[in-house]
Design an enzyme around this catalytic site. Sequence first.
Site, mmCIF file in Angstrom:
data_model
loop_
_atom_site.group_PDB
_atom_site.id
_atom_site.type_symbol
_atom_site.label_atom_id
_atom_site.label_comp_id
_atom_site.label_asym_id
_atom_site.label_seq_id
_atom_site.Cartn_x
_atom_site.Cartn_y
_atom_site.Cartn_z
ATOM 1 N N ASP A 210 0.859 -1.177 0.000
ATOM 2 C CA ASP A 210 0.000 0.000 0.000
ATOM 3 C C ASP A 210 0.898 1.230 0.000
ATOM 4 O O ASP A 210 1.596 1.505 0.987
ATOM 5 C CB ASP A 210 -0.907 -0.012 1.242
ATOM 6 C CG ASP A 210 -1.914 1.134 1.216
ATOM 7 O OD1 ASP A 210 -1.808 2.006 0.330
ATOM 8 O OD2 ASP A 210 -2.810 1.160 2.089
ATOM 9 N N LYS A 245 -2.543 11.866 -1.132
ATOM 10 C CA LYS A 245 -1.659 12.656 -0.266
ATOM 11 C C LYS A 245 -0.496 13.247 -1.057
ATOM 12 O O LYS A 245 -0.154 14.407 -0.881
ATOM 13 C CB LYS A 245 -1.083 11.803 0.865
ATOM 14 C CG LYS A 245 -1.979 10.695 1.386
ATOM 15 C CD LYS A 245 -3.124 11.195 2.225
ATOM 16 C CE LYS A 245 -4.201 10.143 2.251
ATOM 17 N NZ LYS A 245 -4.912 9.857 3.383
HETATM 18 C C1 LMR Z 1 -6.567 8.609 7.020
HETATM 19 O O1 LMR Z 1 -5.976 7.543 7.299
HETATM 20 O O2 LMR Z 1 -6.895 9.424 7.867
HETATM 21 C C2 LMR Z 1 -6.875 8.929 5.577
HETATM 22 O O3 LMR Z 1 -6.323 7.971 4.746
HETATM 23 C C3 LMR Z 1 -8.317 9.164 5.339
HETATM 24 C C4 LMR Z 1 -9.109 7.905 5.316
HETATM 25 O O4 LMR Z 1 -9.730 7.638 4.281
HETATM 26 O O5 LMR Z 1 -9.137 7.172 6.312
#
Ligand code: LMR
Length: 397
Positions: A210, A245
Amino acid sequence: MLEKLQPQPIDPILSLVDIVRADARAEKVDLGVGVYIDESGRTPIMAAVKAAERELLETQESKVYLGSFGDVRSTELIVQLVLGEGLCRTLGGRVRGLQAAGGVAALRLGAELIARAGAPPIVLGRPTWAIHDTIMMAGGAQVRWVEYFDPRRQAVDFDATVDALKSAPSGTPFLVHASCHNPTGADSSPAQWRELAGIVSARGLVPFVDAAYLGLGDGIDADAAGLRLMLEAAPDALVAVSGSKSFGLYRERVGALFILGRTAEVTNVAMTNATAIARTLYSVPPDHGAAIVRLVLEREDLRASWLRELDAMRLRLNAIRADFAARAERAGLPLAPVRDHRGMFSLLPLTPEQVRALRADRAIYMPESGRVNLAALHPERAQYVVDALAAAMGGGR
Ligand code: LMR
């Protein structure tokens, strides 16, 4: 019919968005959802993204379907960025990318491929992103947990991971974060990545990487180095890439699934499965964000601007970490490892009760796991948060 449905638990991360919005207290500090926040408290649109959007507005002439693969050139450029030219050449036709509707859809496609292939349960390191297991199971994959994190050292429990992988049957998929581990911020060292790659190769394991935070740890190439080692070593592998991101394109749902097969033919067959699955989920992927990424990666000036901005974000994150760790140390809190974690997150050793008390008494928000998004920790609010943590954890001087 509908009254037979059971209520579902609220999402542990996204639910915070509304909860925080409803809190009118001026001292509110939102360390919840994982989005980049700049010095002025905004999640900005990157300059290169804005320029690419302007160009698209002027030049795009149709919104006709692009077909199952979405923007093929955009995905090719993402594959080249993530794998680097050398590995792309080495792997040749064994690796192909498919545009997906964000990193979540890429993960879900991978989960369904795992289920269709009848693979053993996928190994997940605990803790992991709050919905990794849900996505895997929604795709029909079974899940097996191993301990990833040693809370005492706030670091990777590498021995536990190695033991689990060494005893896993051949063909076992395992989910691995490329960099900037969510939620702990604790990544494997280069030597540990090399050891993992050796186990992958010796046991014929299937890494499912990931890659959601590339460039926010130590730069794109450093953050992709472990992933590249995995793909060199693995007979089969999957990589889910998110553009949310690294390009700040959260709501545009930019993502890709890379499929690596033992042979090009194996990869091609797996791709027909992935597009067949996508057809029933979202048919074709959304284009706007993918087209932006294509322009940003294709144009030298936009690419350079994007990389500069990404570098500045990463350096700012690391500066916030150093400042927070120093303040925590002065307050007698055992949080020194936060300095060396990478990416947006660290997992603070808080109980759910302590997290709820911080919300109620101090208007400080984070998921109940104790994960904090350091990008959102403005230096002017850092001491307020450290004092509140010292009171909550009872360990301060
Ligand atoms: C997070 O981990 O805060 C982000 O990836 C947003 C999500 O979709 O959880």
